[in-house]
Design a protein around this motif. Structure first.
Motif, PDB file in Angstrom:
ATOM      1  N   VAL A 171       0.843  -1.193   0.000  1.00 27.68           N
ATOM      2  CA  VAL A 171       0.000   0.000   0.000  1.00 27.68           C
ATOM      3  C   VAL A 171       0.877   1.242   0.000  1.00 27.68           C
ATOM      4  CG1 VAL A 171      -1.819   1.270   1.200  1.00 27.68           C
ATOM      5  CG2 VAL A 171      -1.825  -1.236   1.224  1.00 27.68           C
ATOM      6  N   LEU A 172       0.594   2.167  -0.914  1.00 25.65           N
ATOM      7  CA  LEU A 172       1.344   3.414  -1.039  1.00 25.65           C
ATOM      8  C   LEU A 172       0.388   4.597  -1.068  1.00 25.65           C
ATOM      9  CD1 LEU A 172       3.789   2.434  -3.948  1.00 25.65           C
ATOM     10  CD2 LEU A 172       4.293   2.373  -1.506  1.00 25.65           C
ATOM     11  N   GLU A 173       0.903   5.761  -0.698  1.00 18.93           N
ATOM     12  CA  GLU A 173       0.143   7.004  -0.837  1.00 18.93           C
ATOM     13  C   GLU A 173       1.006   8.007  -1.592  1.00 18.93           C
ATOM     14  OE1 GLU A 173      -1.132   8.324   3.006  1.00 18.93           O
ATOM     15  OE2 GLU A 173      -2.111   6.402   3.495  1.00 18.93           O
ATOM     16  N   ALA A 174       0.385   8.749  -2.524  1.00 18.38           N
ATOM     17  CA  ALA A 174       1.165   9.676  -3.349  1.00 18.38           C
ATOM     18  C   ALA A 174       0.378  10.958  -3.603  1.00 18.38           C
ATOM     19  CB  ALA A 174       1.523   9.014  -4.680  1.00 18.38           C
ATOM     20  N   ASP A 175       1.130  12.080  -3.635  1.00 14.29           N
ATOM     21  CA  ASP A 175       0.495  13.363  -3.941  1.00 14.29           C
ATOM     22  C   ASP A 175       0.508  13.604  -5.451  1.00 14.29           C
ATOM     23  OD1 ASP A 175       3.113  14.082  -4.563  1.00 14.29           O
ATOM     24  OD2 ASP A 175       3.398  15.291  -2.759  1.00 14.29           O
ATOM     25  N   ALA A 176      -0.037  14.746  -5.860  1.00 17.77           N
ATOM     26  CA  ALA A 176      -0.178  15.043  -7.291  1.00 17.77           C
ATOM     27  C   ALA A 176       1.171  15.111  -8.004  1.00 17.77           C
ATOM     28  CB  ALA A 176      -0.939  16.364  -7.479  1.00 17.77           C
ATOM     29  N   VAL A 195      -8.178   6.359 -15.561  1.00 23.74           N
ATOM     30  CA  VAL A 195      -9.404   7.140 -15.777  1.00 23.74           C
ATOM     31  C   VAL A 195      -9.702   8.063 -14.596  1.00 23.74           C
ATOM     32  CG1 VAL A 195     -11.905   6.999 -16.054  1.00 23.74           C
ATOM     33  CG2 VAL A 195     -10.421   5.549 -17.447  1.00 23.74           C
ATOM     34  N   PRO A 196      -9.852   7.560 -13.365  1.00 22.38           N
ATOM     35  CA  PRO A 196     -10.134   8.477 -12.254  1.00 22.38           C
ATOM     36  C   PRO A 196      -8.963   9.370 -11.881  1.00 22.38           C
ATOM     37  CG  PRO A 196      -9.862   6.243 -11.448  1.00 22.38           C
ATOM     38  CD  PRO A 196      -9.901   6.150 -12.937  1.00 22.38           C
ATOM     39  N   LEU A 197      -7.732   8.917 -12.121  1.00 27.81           N
ATOM     40  CA  LEU A 197      -6.581   9.763 -11.808  1.00 27.81           C
ATOM     41  C   LEU A 197      -6.574  11.031 -12.642  1.00 27.81           C
ATOM     42  CD1 LEU A 197      -3.367   7.615 -11.239  1.00 27.81           C
ATOM     43  CD2 LEU A 197      -4.637   9.016  -9.592  1.00 27.81           C
ATOM     44  N   TYR A 198      -6.825  10.899 -13.938  1.00 29.81           N
ATOM     45  CA  TYR A 198      -6.845  12.081 -14.795  1.00 29.81           C
ATOM     46  C   TYR A 198      -7.983  13.015 -14.393  1.00 29.81           C
ATOM     47  CZ  TYR A 198      -3.130  10.631 -17.969  1.00 29.81           C
ATOM     48  OH  TYR A 198      -1.915  10.297 -18.501  1.00 29.81           O
ATOM     49  N   TRP A 199      -9.116  12.438 -13.992  1.00 25.84           N
ATOM     50  CA  TRP A 199     -10.219  13.268 -13.492  1.00 25.84           C
ATOM     51  C   TRP A 199      -9.781  14.037 -12.250  1.00 25.84           C
ATOM     52  CZ3 TRP A 199     -12.477  12.915  -8.653  1.00 25.84           C
ATOM     53  CH2 TRP A 199     -13.603  13.720  -8.442  1.00 25.84           C
ATOM     54  N   TRP A 200      -9.139  13.331 -11.314  1.00 28.17           N
ATOM     55  CA  TRP A 200      -8.709  13.968 -10.067  1.00 28.17           C
ATOM     56  C   TRP A 200      -7.673  15.055 -10.322  1.00 28.17           C
ATOM     57  CZ3 TRP A 200      -3.968  13.785  -7.262  1.00 28.17           C
ATOM     58  CH2 TRP A 200      -4.047  14.301  -5.959  1.00 28.17           C
ATOM     59  N   LEU A 201      -6.728  14.789 -11.201  1.00 32.79           N
ATOM     60  CA  LEU A 201      -5.722  15.798 -11.523  1.00 32.79           C
ATOM     61  C   LEU A 201      -6.347  17.023 -12.178  1.00 32.79           C
ATOM     62  CD1 LEU A 201      -2.889  13.472 -12.840  1.00 32.79           C
ATOM     63  CD2 LEU A 201      -2.808  14.865 -10.757  1.00 32.79           C
ATOM     64  N   TRP A 202      -7.359  16.804 -12.998  1.00 30.49           N
ATOM     65  CA  TRP A 202      -8.075  17.931 -13.608  1.00 30.49           C
ATOM     66  C   TRP A 202      -8.766  18.748 -12.526  1.00 30.49           C
ATOM     67  CZ3 TRP A 202     -13.448  19.000 -14.124  1.00 30.49           C
ATOM     68  CH2 TRP A 202     -13.733  20.043 -14.999  1.00 30.49           C
ATOM     69  N   GLN A 203      -9.316  18.080 -11.510  1.00 38.13           N
ATOM     70  CA  GLN A 203      -9.946  18.772 -10.392  1.00 38.13           C
ATOM     71  C   GLN A 203      -8.935  19.604  -9.604  1.00 38.13           C
ATOM     72  OE1 GLN A 203     -13.359  18.621  -9.319  1.00 38.13           O
ATOM     73  NE2 GLN A 203     -13.683  17.719 -11.339  1.00 38.13           N
ATOM     74  N   GLN A 204      -7.677  19.160  -9.592  1.00 37.66           N
ATOM     75  CA  GLN A 204      -6.641  19.851  -8.809  1.00 37.66           C
ATOM     76  C   GLN A 204      -5.985  20.993  -9.561  1.00 37.66           C
ATOM     77  OE1 GLN A 204      -6.373  18.652  -5.568  1.00 37.66           O
ATOM     78  NE2 GLN A 204      -8.054  17.419  -6.372  1.00 37.66           N
ATOM     79  N   ARG A 205      -6.389  21.254 -10.794  1.00 42.27           N
ATOM     80  CA  ARG A 205      -5.664  22.204 -11.640  1.00 42.27           C
ATOM     81  C   ARG A 205      -5.620  23.615 -11.064  1.00 42.27           C
ATOM     82  NH1 ARG A 205     -10.768  21.857 -13.097  1.00 42.27           N
ATOM     83  NH2 ARG A 205     -11.864  23.550 -14.119  1.00 42.27           N
TER      84      ARG A 205
END
Length: 207
Positions: A171-176, A195-205
């Motif tokens: 188990v790992l945890e990683a920031d943007a 798929v969800p990672l790109y969505w999340w990164l778009w949310q963090q823009r």
């Protein structure tokens, strides 16, 4: 030149649809394939394989090999520090360790949301107070009926992980910043994770 042609083709199609000269439902009806015969040729623990004989829109017959799958869930778990929870595990099909978000298949009759809660806790030890259904999509509609239900989980609480007997996970945890580096290195190659990672990164823009 090829890109321009593709662009013009798409624009022309959009224009026809907008003008009402192309009925999408008519097209859907015209390209249906009627199943004439279905034969189960493999029945496994996770998947089954059916061999279908179908009638094509032009009247000819063809065969289709269809993988039957019970469906699955995946969870984009976000910690209070804004990190994403990952698991690393060996995937025999690709003969390598894969970096993924927690996921698993549905049990017979299981509700996807309940499955998402179960998989997150079993694989990572986390439970979540806040849940959002992000999207459901077919993973490989060209040959399989597997549908993937993706959830976002927040307000995490750490408990005890309980992976299956045949699961060996890290188990790992990683920031943007770390995730973007992994993406640039193509260290993440799993579709249900991308798929969800790109969505999340778009949310963090805007952060």
């Amino acid at each position: 030149m090829k890109d321009n042609n593709s662009k013009h083709s798409a624009e022309n199609t959009d224009a026809l649809i907008e003008a009402g000269t192309m009925d999408l439902q008519d097209f859907d009806d015209q390209v249906q394939e009627k199943t004439l015969e279905s034969k189960r040729i493999f029945d496994g623990k996770v998947i089954s394989l059916d061999l279908l004989t179908v009638r094509l829109p032009n009247g000819r017959e063809a065969t289709r090999e269809v993988v039957k799958h019970p469906g699955a869930v995946a969870v984009l778990a976000v910690t209070e520090e804004g990190k994403i929870v990952f698991v690393r595990q060996y995937r025999k099909a690709i003969e390598r360790v894969s970096l993924e978000i927690p996921a698993g298949k549905l049990e017979p009759g299981e509700d996807p949301f309940e499955a998402a809660q179960r998989e997150l806790q079993e694989e990572t030890g986390y439970r979540a107070q806040e849940w959002q259904h992000l999207h459901s999509f077919f993973t490989s509609p060209g040959f399989a009926d597997e549908i993937m239900h993706v959830y976002v989980a927040k307000q995490l609480e750490k408990t005890q992980a309980n992976p299956d007997d045949d699961e060996f996970l890290q188990v790992l945890e990683a920031d943007a910043v770390q995730i973007l580096l992994w993406l640039q290195q193509q260290a993440i190659i799993d579709a249900k994770t991308l798929v969800p990672l790109y969505w999340w990164l778009w949310q963090q823009r805007g952060v």
